[in-house]
Scaffold this motif. Structure first.
Motif, PDB file in Angstrom:
ATOM      1  N   GLN A   1       0.509   4.952  -6.038  1.00 21.48           N
ATOM      2  CA  GLN A   1      -0.607   4.868  -5.106  1.00 21.48           C
ATOM      3  C   GLN A   1      -0.366   5.863  -3.974  1.00 21.48           C
TER       4      GLN A   1
ATOM      5  N   VAL B   1      -7.362   5.160  -1.054  1.00 19.66           N
ATOM      6  CA  VAL B   1      -6.218   5.053  -1.960  1.00 19.66           C
ATOM      7  C   VAL B   1      -6.536   5.608  -3.348  1.00 19.66           C
TER       8      VAL B   1
ATOM      9  N   LEU C   1       2.222   5.945  -1.064  1.00 17.30           N
ATOM     10  CA  LEU C   1       2.293   4.634  -0.410  1.00 17.30           C
ATOM     11  C   LEU C   1       3.407   3.844  -1.058  1.00 17.30           C
TER      12      LEU C   1
ATOM     13  N   ASN D   1      -7.564   3.809   3.801  1.00 18.31           N
ATOM     14  CA  ASN D   1      -6.580   4.822   3.423  1.00 18.31           C
ATOM     15  C   ASN D   1      -7.031   5.688   2.245  1.00 18.31           C
TER      16      ASN D   1
ATOM     17  N   LYS E   1      -5.078   5.778  -7.065  1.00 22.59           N
ATOM     18  CA  LYS E   1      -4.147   5.106  -7.975  1.00 22.59           C
ATOM     19  C   LYS E   1      -4.058   5.944  -9.242  1.00 22.59           C
TER      20      LYS E   1
ATOM     21  N   LYS F   1      -2.136   7.594  -0.250  1.00 17.87           N
ATOM     22  CA  LYS F   1      -3.139   7.694   0.806  1.00 17.87           C
ATOM     23  C   LYS F   1      -3.682   9.114   0.724  1.00 17.87           C
TER      24      LYS F   1
END
Length: 70
Positions: free
Chosen positions: A5, A42, A69, A40, A44, A7
């Motif tokens: 993950q 994110v 992260l 953030n 993935k 940011k």
């Protein structure tokens, strides 16, 4: 399969559209998605063979930033 993950500064659907060809062209990435509703932003990524640094470099090559992260 490893999951990472990050940011990012991938803010909107237009940004996702710009990064999509880069991430989709990497055969080592099994699946990826960006949650642009998360503060953030994110990203993935699921992969068998890539590491965090390689993914960050790939995202940067598309013109965006990515920070792992923990």
């Amino acid at each position: 399969m490893k999951s990472f993950q990050f940011k990012t500064n991938i803010q909107c659907s237009s940004c996702v559209a710009k990064v999509t060809p880069v991430l989709n062209s990497e055969k080592a990435i099994e699946h990826w998605e960006v949650d642009t509703t998360n503060k953030n932003k994110v990203l993935k990524v699921q992969t068998d063979s890539m590491n965090e640094k390689q993914i960050v470099a790939l995202v940067q090559s598309a013109g965006y930033a990515a920070e792992p992260l923990s």
